[in-house]
Design an enzyme around this catalytic site. Structure first.
Site, PDB file in Angstrom:
ATOM      1  N   GLY A   1       0.821  -1.214   0.000  1.00 60.21           N
ATOM      2  CA  GLY A   1       0.000   0.000   0.000  1.00 60.21           C
ATOM      3  C   GLY A   1       0.853   1.261   0.000  1.00 60.21           C
TER       4      GLY A   1
ATOM      5  N   GLU B   1      11.094   3.169   6.056  1.00 62.32           N
ATOM      6  CA  GLU B   1      10.881   1.722   6.201  1.00 62.32           C
ATOM      7  C   GLU B   1      11.944   1.177   7.149  1.00 62.32           C
ATOM      8  OE1 GLU B   1       8.608  -0.815   5.113  1.00 62.32           O
ATOM      9  OE2 GLU B   1       9.932  -1.822   6.547  1.00 62.32           O
TER      10      GLU B   1
ATOM     11  N   TYR C   1      -5.649 -18.978   6.773  1.00 66.29           N
ATOM     12  CA  TYR C   1      -4.884 -18.993   5.522  1.00 66.29           C
ATOM     13  C   TYR C   1      -3.492 -19.586   5.719  1.00 66.29           C
ATOM     14  CZ  TYR C   1      -7.970 -15.552   3.191  1.00 66.29           C
ATOM     15  OH  TYR C   1      -9.012 -14.900   2.608  1.00 66.29           O
ATOM     16  N   ILE C   2      -2.740 -18.970   6.617  1.00 67.56           N
ATOM     17  CA  ILE C   2      -1.320 -19.328   6.729  1.00 67.56           C
ATOM     18  C   ILE C   2      -1.190 -20.767   7.215  1.00 67.56           C
ATOM     19  CG2 ILE C   2       0.857 -18.742   7.891  1.00 67.56           C
ATOM     20  CD1 ILE C   2      -0.025 -15.818   7.890  1.00 67.56           C
TER      21      ILE C   2
ATOM     22  N   THR D   1       5.378  -7.010   3.786  1.00 63.25           N
ATOM     23  CA  THR D   1       5.076  -8.409   4.117  1.00 63.25           C
ATOM     24  C   THR D   1       4.902  -9.264   2.867  1.00 63.25           C
ATOM     25  OG1 THR D   1       4.013  -7.757   6.169  1.00 63.25           O
ATOM     26  CG2 THR D   1       3.425  -9.917   5.295  1.00 63.25           C
ATOM     27  N   CYS D   2       4.112  -8.802   1.922  1.00 65.64           N
ATOM     28  CA  CYS D   2       3.783  -9.629   0.755  1.00 65.64           C
ATOM     29  C   CYS D   2       5.035 -10.071   0.004  1.00 65.64           C
ATOM     30  CB  CYS D   2       2.841  -8.862  -0.173  1.00 65.64           C
ATOM     31  SG  CYS D   2       2.437  -9.793  -1.649  1.00 65.64           S
TER      32      CYS D   2
ATOM     33  N   GLU E   1     -14.393 -25.730 -17.603  1.00 62.40           N
ATOM     34  CA  GLU E   1     -15.666 -25.893 -18.327  1.00 62.40           C
ATOM     35  C   GLU E   1     -16.806 -26.272 -17.379  1.00 62.40           C
ATOM     36  OE1 GLU E   1     -16.113 -29.225 -21.126  1.00 62.40           O
ATOM     37  OE2 GLU E   1     -14.374 -30.182 -20.197  1.00 62.40           O
TER      38      GLU E   1
ATOM     39  N   HIS F   1     -13.351 -27.497 -24.037  1.00 58.92           N
ATOM     40  CA  HIS F   1     -13.209 -28.900 -23.686  1.00 58.92           C
ATOM     41  C   HIS F   1     -11.900 -29.477 -24.192  1.00 58.92           C
ATOM     42  CE1 HIS F   1     -14.691 -32.826 -22.563  1.00 58.92           C
ATOM     43  NE2 HIS F   1     -14.311 -33.288 -23.737  1.00 58.92           N
TER      44      HIS F   1
ATOM     45  N   GLU G   1      -2.022 -23.176   4.336  1.00 61.16           N
ATOM     46  CA  GLU G   1      -1.028 -23.131   3.259  1.00 61.16           C
ATOM     47  C   GLU G   1       0.267 -23.826   3.698  1.00 61.16           C
ATOM     48  OE1 GLU G   1      -2.634 -19.229   0.862  1.00 61.16           O
ATOM     49  OE2 GLU G   1      -0.947 -18.914   2.200  1.00 61.16           O
TER      50      GLU G   1
ATOM     51  N   TYR H   1      11.530  -2.984  -6.204  1.00 60.33           N
ATOM     52  CA  TYR H   1      10.639  -2.037  -5.503  1.00 60.33           C
ATOM     53  C   TYR H   1      11.399  -0.764  -5.149  1.00 60.33           C
ATOM     54  CZ  TYR H   1       6.362  -4.728  -4.966  1.00 60.33           C
ATOM     55  OH  TYR H   1       5.174  -5.378  -5.207  1.00 60.33           O
TER      56      TYR H   1
ATOM     57  N   CYS I   1       3.084 -13.394   0.690  1.00 53.93           N
ATOM     58  CA  CYS I   1       2.521 -13.994  -0.532  1.00 53.93           C
ATOM     59  C   CYS I   1       3.565 -14.520  -1.515  1.00 53.93           C
ATOM     60  CB  CYS I   1       1.672 -12.981  -1.308  1.00 53.93           C
ATOM     61  SG  CYS I   1       1.009 -11.629  -0.373  1.00 53.93           S
TER      62      CYS I   1
ATOM     63  N   ALA J   1      -8.045 -16.478  -2.285  1.00 53.92           N
ATOM     64  CA  ALA J   1      -7.676 -17.884  -2.461  1.00 53.92           C
ATOM     65  C   ALA J   1      -6.830 -18.349  -1.298  1.00 53.92           C
ATOM     66  CB  ALA J   1      -6.891 -18.054  -3.756  1.00 53.92           C
TER      67      ALA J   1
ATOM     68  N   LYS K   1       5.918 -17.364  -0.145  1.00 53.68           N
ATOM     69  CA  LYS K   1       5.001 -18.477   0.165  1.00 53.68           C
ATOM     70  C   LYS K   1       4.585 -19.194  -1.110  1.00 53.68           C
ATOM     71  CE  LYS K   1       1.065 -18.104  -0.477  1.00 53.68           C
ATOM     72  NZ  LYS K   1       0.071 -17.336   0.248  1.00 53.68           N
TER      73      LYS K   1
HETATM   74  P1  NDP Z   1      -6.481 -16.020   9.836  1.00 49.90           P
HETATM   75  O1  NDP Z   1      -7.248 -14.892  10.367  1.00 49.90           O
HETATM   76  O2  NDP Z   1      -6.746 -16.527   8.467  1.00 49.90           O
HETATM   77  O3  NDP Z   1      -6.630 -17.251  10.825  1.00 49.90           O
HETATM   78  C1  NDP Z   1      -6.294 -17.146  12.168  1.00 49.90           C
HETATM   79  C2  NDP Z   1      -6.523 -18.473  12.838  1.00 49.90           C
HETATM   80  O4  NDP Z   1      -5.966 -18.418  14.135  1.00 49.90           O
HETATM   81  C3  NDP Z   1      -7.987 -18.821  12.984  1.00 49.90           C
HETATM   82  O5  NDP Z   1      -8.147 -20.189  12.734  1.00 49.90           O
HETATM   83  C4  NDP Z   1      -8.287 -18.496  14.442  1.00 49.90           C
HETATM   84  O6  NDP Z   1      -9.196 -19.380  15.041  1.00 49.90           O
HETATM   85  C5  NDP Z   1      -6.941 -18.732  15.109  1.00 49.90           C
HETATM   86  N1  NDP Z   1      -6.711 -17.864  16.258  1.00 49.90           N
HETATM   87  C6  NDP Z   1      -6.919 -16.539  16.330  1.00 49.90           C
HETATM   88  N2  NDP Z   1      -6.567 -16.071  17.551  1.00 49.90           N
HETATM   89  C7  NDP Z   1      -6.134 -17.130  18.258  1.00 49.90           C
HETATM   90  C8  NDP Z   1      -5.655 -17.289  19.588  1.00 49.90           C
HETATM   91  N3  NDP Z   1      -5.540 -16.275  20.411  1.00 49.90           N
HETATM   92  N4  NDP Z   1      -5.312 -18.530  19.982  1.00 49.90           N
HETATM   93  C9  NDP Z   1      -5.418 -19.577  19.147  1.00 49.90           C
HETATM   94  N5  NDP Z   1      -5.862 -19.478  17.885  1.00 49.90           N
HETATM   95  C10 NDP Z   1      -6.211 -18.279  17.443  1.00 49.90           C
HETATM   96  O7  NDP Z   1      -4.969 -15.581  10.048  1.00 49.90           O
HETATM   97  P2  NDP Z   1      -3.574 -16.039   9.385  1.00 49.90           P
HETATM   98  O8  NDP Z   1      -2.570 -15.811  10.439  1.00 49.90           O
HETATM   99  O9  NDP Z   1      -3.676 -17.366   8.754  1.00 49.90           O
HETATM  100  O10 NDP Z   1      -3.381 -14.958   8.231  1.00 49.90           O
HETATM  101  C11 NDP Z   1      -3.436 -13.557   8.530  1.00 49.90           C
HETATM  102  C12 NDP Z   1      -4.063 -12.795   7.397  1.00 49.90           C
HETATM  103  O11 NDP Z   1      -3.151 -12.737   6.318  1.00 49.90           O
HETATM  104  C13 NDP Z   1      -5.315 -13.462   6.824  1.00 49.90           C
HETATM  105  O12 NDP Z   1      -6.464 -13.031   7.473  1.00 49.90           O
HETATM  106  C14 NDP Z   1      -5.292 -13.055   5.391  1.00 49.90           C
HETATM  107  O13 NDP Z   1      -6.028 -11.879   5.238  1.00 49.90           O
HETATM  108  C15 NDP Z   1      -3.827 -12.793   5.088  1.00 49.90           C
HETATM  109  N6  NDP Z   1      -3.286 -13.893   4.266  1.00 49.90           N
HETATM  110  C16 NDP Z   1      -3.809 -14.101   3.024  1.00 49.90           C
HETATM  111  C17 NDP Z   1      -3.329 -15.140   2.233  1.00 49.90           C
HETATM  112  C18 NDP Z   1      -3.936 -15.348   0.878  1.00 49.90           C
HETATM  113  O14 NDP Z   1      -4.607 -14.454   0.381  1.00 49.90           O
HETATM  114  N7  NDP Z   1      -3.747 -16.505   0.257  1.00 49.90           N
HETATM  115  C19 NDP Z   1      -2.266 -16.020   2.677  1.00 49.90           C
HETATM  116  C20 NDP Z   1      -1.818 -15.731   4.013  1.00 49.90           C
HETATM  117  C21 NDP Z   1      -2.307 -14.709   4.759  1.00 49.90           C
HETATM  118  P3  NDP Z   1     -10.774 -19.304  14.821  1.00 49.90           P
HETATM  119  O15 NDP Z   1     -11.065 -20.247  13.700  1.00 49.90           O
HETATM  120  O16 NDP Z   1     -11.335 -19.741  16.119  1.00 49.90           O
HETATM  121  O17 NDP Z   1     -11.066 -17.870  14.540  1.00 49.90           O
END
Ligand code: NDP
Length: 448
Positions: A16, A35, A178-179, A42-43, A442, A437, A182, A99, A48, A342, A51
């Site tokens: 951003g 910076e 997500y993380i 991060t990305c 499809e 096809h 993945e 960058y 991203c 995704a 990863k």
């Molecule tokens: P997410 O928000 O996707 O998931 C966090 C997970 O941690 C959830 O399962 C949540 O549980 C759990 N959690 C949250 N707080 C606690 C806690 N205090 N103790 C134990 N468990 C906890 O976060 P990520 O860290 O995976 O990723 C961060 C952000 O980065 C994402 O929201 C996304 O926007 C971005 N990202 C996007 C990607 C992509 O576009 N492919 C790839 C990687 C990151 P619960 O299910 O109970 O909420």
């Protein structure tokens, strides 16, 4: 002569911040960006991009297996983590250079220091120098959140995971987002034993239930272990260096590495925002209006620090909208409707628009169409993994209001289909399009 040192001072050179800085400069503004880590954010540096390269690297494990069924003689292959790690880090260095060059080419001054806010127009740099700017843009992003439990310091986060000395034989991944998903796929493909531990009873909250259930089934079939309803109690480091992870109501799990993927928090702590009266929400995110302006008239914020949608392309749009609004004489807001996203798991999943549950709650009268199929390549490879595509429509208008899919290349296919959803096309429009096809995509135009 301006009364300020700069027209714009950006804090944070991530997706951003870089977009906002270079576009503002192109609009004629005198811009500096501070910076404290590396240009790219991060990305590019620890998210991203590296990863996705690991995802590619990991997927060869399956490709090499499948190749045998396609007639290839594949000798015993061995995976060398340091080779991939170094190649990925070298690519990150290259992008960091690009960058930096982009900012240089636009005449943006890069200040490699931490900056904090001293007032509505004043910033203090780590070296002690203060500078002034007509506008300040905060684009410092978010930082991994680690649950507060004894021994949490023995774990790592997505910041460190790209630098691991060696592959862990056994890894516990905390979180179900997500993380977590993945990296569960990445480490599993590399041959580590993966246990994913989540505090709740589900993964990927927010995605369509059937799609995430399919990922869970496939992941379990591959050998990834899941522990649900398992909040952390403590982590103990044992004599041989391994870790024993204790959870409430569960048997402890022994592992060689523990990765916390438990969400990311806006990185506002210690930034001096209170010195300018910038309001935060309960999560520590900067509150902004539709034009990214904070409660202080001269301070704006974009990206993860505002905790709207934590996705790179959204931060980039916000940075662009900020620059065009403030310096380009073209005020505009970001449209947050129908943002595709995704998860690069194995297989990947992707979605745009409403999930079935969301649509039932919000619209009521909907129709749901699915295609549950075994991709042709998987059939010949003897790989028992089915794809699932799901289309949610408004029953009255026929408009596609949600599209969700899991299967090979789902993110690539969904990006194109998201254009149709964003444009408000109907299921009939999809059906009127002749199938290409044979392809997996499809299925989108052949749904019952
Ligand atoms: P997410 O928000 O996707 O998931 C966090 C997970 O941690 C959830 O399962 C949540 O549980 C759990 N959690 C949250 N707080 C606690 C806690 N205090 N103790 C134990 N468990 C906890 O976060 P990520 O860290 O995976 O990723 C961060 C952000 O980065 C994402 O929201 C996304 O926007 C971005 N990202 C996007 C990607 C992509 O576009 N492919 C790839 C990687 C990151 P619960 O299910 O109970 O909420």
């Amino acid at each position: 002569m301006s009364e300020y040192d700069y027209d714009l001072f950006v804090i944070g050179a991530g997706s951003g911040g870089v977009r906002a800085a270079r576009v503002s400069a192109a609009h004629g503004a005198k811009v500096a960006v501070a910076e404290e880590h590396r240009v790219g954010g991060t990305c590019v540096i620890r998210g991203c991009v590296p990863k996705k390269l690991l995802v590619y690297g990991a997927h060869f494990a399956e490709d090499l297996q499948d190749a045998k069924r396609f007639g290839w003689e594949v000798p015993d292959c061995k995976f060398d983590w340091p080779t991939l790690r170094e190649n990925v880090l070298a690519e990150v260095d290259r992008l960091n250079g690009l960058y930096t060059q982009t900012l240089d080419n636009h005449g943006v001054e890069i200040i490699q220091e931490r900056a904090t806010i001293e007032g509505p127009h004043q910033v203090r740099l780590a070296s002690g120098r203060t500078v002034t700017a007509k506008y300040i843009l905060v684009a410092v992003g978010a930082w991994p959140m680690v649950p507060d439990c004894e021994g949490a310091e023995f774990g790592i986060t997505s910041n460190e995971v790209f630098h691991l000395e060696a592959l862990p034989k056994r890894i516990v991944i905390a979180g179900g987002g997500y993380i977590a998903n993945e990296f569960a796929g990445i480490f599993h493909e590399f041959g580590s034993h993966v246990t994913l531990v989540n505090r709740s009873d589900q993964i990927l909250r927010g995605y369509d239930m059937q799609i995430r259930d399919r990922l869970l089934q496939i992941s379990m079939m591959k050998g990834i272990e899941f522990r649900f309803n398992a909040p952390f109690e403590k982590v103990v480091k044992q004599g041989d260096g391994s870790l024993l992870v204790h959870m409430k109501g569960q048997e402890p799990v022994e592992c060689d590495a523990l990765l916390f993927a438990t969400g990311r928090r806006p990185k506002t702590e210690g930034l001096g925002l209170e010195n300018a009266g910038v309001e935060l929400d309960g999560q520590g995110a900067i509150r902004v209006d539709d034009y990214n302006r904070s409660s202080c008239q001269s301070i704006y914020a974009v990206g993860d620090v505002t905790n709207r949608v934590q996705l790179t392309p959204v931060a980039i749009r916000e940075g662009q909208a900020f620059a065009d609004t403030v310096f380009g004489g073209n005020p505009h807001k970001v449209d947050y409707g129908s943002i595709p996203s995704a998860v690069f798991s194995h297989p990947p999943l992707a979605g745009v628009g409403m999930t079935e549950a969301e649509a039932r709650n919000k619209i009521g009268s909907i129709s749901v169409h699915t295609s549950d199929f075994r991709p042709m390549k998987n059939v010949l490879a003897g790989r028992n993994e089915r794809g699932l595509y799901k289309m949610i429509c408004n029953a009255e208008t026929g408009k596609v209001i949600g599209l969700h899919m899991i299967g090979p290349d789902a993110p690539e296919i969904l990006q194109a289909a998201a254009v149709a959803v964003k444009a408000g096309l109907t299921k009939q429009d999809f059906d009127d399009t002749v199938a290409l096809h044979p392809s997996m995509a499809e299925e989108l135009v052949l749904m019952k």
